[in-house]
Design a protein around this motif. Structure first.
Motif, PDB file in Angstrom:
ATOM      1  N   ALA A 336       0.829  -1.206   0.000  1.00 17.27           N
ATOM      2  CA  ALA A 336       0.000   0.000   0.000  1.00 17.27           C
ATOM      3  C   ALA A 336       0.866   1.259   0.000  1.00 17.27           C
ATOM      4  N   VAL A 337       1.952   1.236   0.764  1.00 19.73           N
ATOM      5  CA  VAL A 337       2.873   2.385   0.771  1.00 19.73           C
ATOM      6  C   VAL A 337       3.511   2.566  -0.588  1.00 19.73           C
ATOM      7  N   PHE A 338       3.918   1.447  -1.211  1.00 20.60           N
ATOM      8  CA  PHE A 338       4.513   1.534  -2.552  1.00 20.60           C
ATOM      9  C   PHE A 338       3.521   2.110  -3.555  1.00 20.60           C
ATOM     10  N   ASP A 339       2.267   1.631  -3.522  1.00 19.61           N
ATOM     11  CA  ASP A 339       1.259   2.109  -4.466  1.00 19.61           C
ATOM     12  C   ASP A 339       1.062   3.617  -4.357  1.00 19.61           C
ATOM     13  N   ARG A 340       0.870   4.090  -3.142  1.00 20.64           N
ATOM     14  CA  ARG A 340       0.587   5.511  -2.968  1.00 20.64           C
ATOM     15  C   ARG A 340       1.808   6.378  -3.286  1.00 20.64           C
ATOM     16  N   THR A 341       2.990   5.906  -2.924  1.00 17.11           N
ATOM     17  CA  THR A 341       4.200   6.662  -3.245  1.00 17.11           C
ATOM     18  C   THR A 341       4.417   6.740  -4.748  1.00 17.11           C
ATOM     19  N   PHE A 342       4.258   5.609  -5.423  1.00 14.52           N
ATOM     20  CA  PHE A 342       4.429   5.566  -6.873  1.00 14.52           C
ATOM     21  C   PHE A 342       3.387   6.455  -7.558  1.00 14.52           C
ATOM     22  N   ALA A 343       2.139   6.378  -7.118  1.00 18.60           N
ATOM     23  CA  ALA A 343       1.080   7.181  -7.732  1.00 18.60           C
ATOM     24  C   ALA A 343       1.338   8.670  -7.540  1.00 18.60           C
ATOM     25  N   ALA A 344       1.789   9.075  -6.339  1.00 18.47           N
ATOM     26  CA  ALA A 344       2.073  10.486  -6.092  1.00 18.47           C
ATOM     27  C   ALA A 344       3.200  10.984  -6.988  1.00 18.47           C
ATOM     28  N   LEU A 345       4.233  10.183  -7.153  1.00 22.75           N
ATOM     29  CA  LEU A 345       5.350  10.581  -8.010  1.00 22.75           C
ATOM     30  C   LEU A 345       4.914  10.714  -9.473  1.00 22.75           C
ATOM     31  N   VAL A 346       4.060   9.784  -9.930  1.00 21.54           N
ATOM     32  CA  VAL A 346       3.581   9.844 -11.317  1.00 21.54           C
ATOM     33  C   VAL A 346       2.730  11.084 -11.543  1.00 21.54           C
ATOM     34  N   LEU A 347       1.823  11.380 -10.609  1.00 23.60           N
ATOM     35  CA  LEU A 347       0.953  12.541 -10.770  1.00 23.60           C
ATOM     36  C   LEU A 347       1.730  13.844 -10.737  1.00 23.60           C
ATOM     37  N   GLU A 435      -5.297   7.499 -19.160  1.00 21.66           N
ATOM     38  CA  GLU A 435      -5.391   6.645 -17.978  1.00 21.66           C
ATOM     39  C   GLU A 435      -4.621   7.201 -16.775  1.00 21.66           C
ATOM     40  N   LEU A 436      -3.879   8.290 -16.968  1.00 22.57           N
ATOM     41  CA  LEU A 436      -3.087   8.844 -15.863  1.00 22.57           C
ATOM     42  C   LEU A 436      -3.940   9.249 -14.659  1.00 22.57           C
ATOM     43  N   PRO A 437      -5.154   9.814 -14.841  1.00 22.74           N
ATOM     44  CA  PRO A 437      -5.951  10.162 -13.650  1.00 22.74           C
ATOM     45  C   PRO A 437      -6.318   8.972 -12.770  1.00 22.74           C
ATOM     46  N   GLN A 438      -6.150   7.741 -13.265  1.00 21.85           N
ATOM     47  CA  GLN A 438      -6.440   6.580 -12.424  1.00 21.85           C
ATOM     48  C   GLN A 438      -5.512   6.510 -11.215  1.00 21.85           C
ATOM     49  N   PHE A 439      -4.373   7.202 -11.298  1.00 27.07           N
ATOM     50  CA  PHE A 439      -3.485   7.218 -10.136  1.00 27.07           C
ATOM     51  C   PHE A 439      -4.113   7.993  -8.975  1.00 27.07           C
ATOM     52  N   MET A 447      -7.671   1.530  -5.983  1.00 26.16           N
ATOM     53  CA  MET A 447      -6.956   0.697  -6.945  1.00 26.16           C
ATOM     54  C   MET A 447      -5.503   0.548  -6.519  1.00 26.16           C
ATOM     55  N   SER A 448      -4.807  -0.355  -7.212  1.00 30.88           N
ATOM     56  CA  SER A 448      -3.364  -0.513  -7.069  1.00 30.88           C
ATOM     57  C   SER A 448      -2.703  -0.111  -8.379  1.00 30.88           C
ATOM     58  N   VAL A 449      -1.402   0.073  -8.336  1.00 30.71           N
ATOM     59  CA  VAL A 449      -0.677   0.380  -9.569  1.00 30.71           C
ATOM     60  C   VAL A 449      -0.785  -0.797 -10.535  1.00 30.71           C
ATOM     61  N   VAL A 450      -0.629  -2.015 -10.021  1.00 35.21           N
ATOM     62  CA  VAL A 450      -0.713  -3.230 -10.839  1.00 35.21           C
ATOM     63  C   VAL A 450      -1.826  -4.105 -10.294  1.00 35.21           C
ATOM     64  N   GLY A 451      -2.619  -4.672 -11.185  1.00 36.18           N
ATOM     65  CA  GLY A 451      -3.710  -5.534 -10.755  1.00 36.18           C
ATOM     66  C   GLY A 451      -4.561  -5.961 -11.928  1.00 36.18           C
ATOM     67  N   PRO A 452      -5.671  -6.649 -11.672  1.00 37.45           N
ATOM     68  CA  PRO A 452      -6.583  -7.042 -12.749  1.00 37.45           C
ATOM     69  C   PRO A 452      -7.254  -5.830 -13.385  1.00 37.45           C
TER      70      PRO A 452
END
Length: 528
Positions: A336-347, A435-439, A447-452
């Motif tokens: 969960a920490v990885f997902d949110r950190t990665f999403a914040a950096l991408v945005l 698809e960038l706003p999905q972050f 959601m997660s960065v990677v998933g179904p």
């Protein structure tokens, strides 16, 4: 009824009954002594020439050997020149020209020997990308581990800077060169070269499924050239059609020599050991000795990743142990920490792109900048997904009139030249900018960065019980479906890939999918 049928006399019956009886006879299974199937059909044992695939494997091994020598030599030369020529040598450390040169030559010889001893150029290792890189890293680690031990015990004084530069540069160049050779082989496999030709021994249904999988993924390097069902009567011209390929099927009229002579067989795959039994498997292994043919036994277990498969032996029998699914580990705090950190950096990094896209969308078409839609998340909880709008405002209302042009299978709607997509939207879709706003959903925890793949509520009803298992983890911005074909995938393949991801989750796999996503987005395959 005996094993050999000389003929059947039919009297007082109709043509329809004749056809029915012939069909029944063709499907009969006979008790055949499996050991008699592997006796050569000629008086002398069959001597097979080396196949073209084996010749290509040996040629590739020699090419990789030459590239390893060049790469290691280049790394050691750069390290030597940097430490002893370019950088000043301290007065207290002057090993002498001959000593430093002998250390460089010794490191080159030892490193090349370690790569050979580690079987990093073995054909089976070269066929597998991950195993190839692991072998290179393991061999290189042993080299510098032994150097550290020997220099400590013997009190030698090689330059540590030279060792560090040579080691780091050499490993990086080795991995890059192996990757280049891997890509070279994969490109040729896409055109039908560098493929091992396999003879499948077992059931026709399992052979057909295996043939379809190998045809869909030529990168695995295997092509099914024939099917042999030793205890089934097969017509002389019987074959199965898989795509554009016609694969011959053989039965009790053939033995091993005849089956191997169908093509330049390099590999034998047993998909159903029940057709041979224990004695038959042993005899088959003996019969293949000295023929240059690999023997593989398929456990009839699909969509299970390597880390979950373990080989164990009980009572002198090899058994495959499958560990349980790993999706529970996808719910950890660390992920969960990885997902949110990665999403914040991408945005943050893509904010200028998002701002420019929003301005262009608003200026070129009527409607909101963002497209919002309800999707089903983990454990069936619905959430609202965010995307940049790429269609006209009334796109949902026009879907029914375009349904005759739908090329998608299942509930997915696919139309390469969808008239509802705006010119700006087509560009945004091509590079997945929409698809960038999905972050934002990732930051919210939906959601997660990677998933179904996130599904619409109606699509979930068409996925069945198997598809519902994909809801055991959070849906992803990207996933296996994204790096395996995107919109070009069928509905069944999309569900299968999502299940594969859920059942075999690992953080390493997530990182690999993220890297592959960047490559797929740049290549723009299946984006419409």
């Amino acid at each position: 009824m005996g094993n050999n049928i000389e003929g059947v006399v039919l009297r007082g019956t109709t043509p329809r009954k004749v056809r029915s009886m012939v069909q029944e006879l063709s499907e009969l299974r006979f008790d055949v002594d499996p050991t008699s199937l592997f006796a050569p059909s000629l008086p002398e044992p069959l001597v097979r020439e080396v196949s073209k695939h084996r010749i290509r494997q040996r040629r590739l091994g020699r090419l990789v050997l030459a590239s390893d020598a060049i790469v290691i030599g280049l790394a050691i030369t750069i390290a030597h020149l940097t430490r002893y020529i370019i950088l000043p040598v301290p007065v207290w450390f002057d090993p002498g020209a001959w000593y430093s040169l002998s250390v460089s030559v010794g490191l080159f010889v030892f490193w090349m020997f370690a790569l050979w001893a580690g079987r990093s150029r073995d054909p089976k290792v070269l066929e597998s990308g991950p195993r190839q890189y692991q072998a290179v890293l393991r061999s290189s680690f042993h080299v510098f581990g032994w150097i550290a031990i020997v220099t400590l015990v013997l009190q030698l004084r090689p330059s540590r800077m030279f060792i560090c530069i040579a080691g780091i540069l050499g490993v990086v160049l080795l991995l890059l060169s192996r990757r280049a050779w891997r890509n070279w082989v994969l490109r040729r496999r896409q055109h039908g070269r560098y493929l091992a030709k396999a003879l499948v021994i077992g059931g026709v249904r399992s052979a057909q499924d295996m043939t379809q999988r190998f045809l869909a993924n030529p990168g695995h390097g295997i092509k099914v050239a024939g099917v042999w069902v030793p205890d089934r009567v097969a017509g002389r011209q019987e074959s199965m059609q898989v795509g554009a390929s016609s694969v011959p099927i053989m039965g009790t009229e053939s033995n091993l020599d005849v089956a191997l002579a169908v093509d330049e067989i390099d590999t034998v795959v047993v998909t159903d050991t029940e057709h041979l039994g224990h004695d038959g498997m042993r005899e088959l292994a003996w019969a293949l000795e000295g023929r240059g043919v690999d023997l593989l036994v398929a456990p009839n277990v699909v969509d299970v990743a390597g880390p979950r498969v373990h080989l164990d032996a009980h009572s002198n029998m090899p058994l495959i142990y499958l560990s349980g699914p790993t999706y529970s580990r996808a719910k950890t705090v660390g992920r969960a920490v990885f997902d949110r950190t990665f999403a914040a950096l991408v945005l943050v990094g893509t904010f200028p792109i998002l701002l420019a896209a929003a301005i262009v969308i608003k200026a070129t078409s009527r409607g909101p900048v963002f497209y919002r839609s309800v999707r089903i998340g983990a454990h069936g909880v619905p959430f609202e997904i965010y995307k940049l709008r790429t269609m006209v405002a009334d796109a949902e209302g026009r879907r029914d009139e375009l349904m005759p042009f739908n090329i998608g299978s299942g509930p997915l709607f696919k139309m390469p030249d969808d008239p509802r997509v705006t010119p700006v939207g087509g560009f945004l879709r091509k590079y997945s900018i929409d698809e960038l706003p999905q972050f934002i959903n990732v930051l919210k925890g939906d959601m997660s960065v990677v998933g179904p793949r996130p599904l619409l509520p109606g699509d979930l009803d068409d996925s069945g019980e198997f598809g519902k298992r994909r809801l055991l983890v959070k849906q992803g911005v990207t996933g296996l479906w994204q790096v395996s074909g995107r919109s070009d995938l069928s509905w069944e393949d999309s569900v299968r890939l999502d299940l594969d991801y859920v059942e075999n989750w690992s953080m390493i796999r997530d990182l690999q999918i993220i890297v592959q996503t960047l490559r797929v987005v740049l290549q723009r395959h299946g984006a419409y």
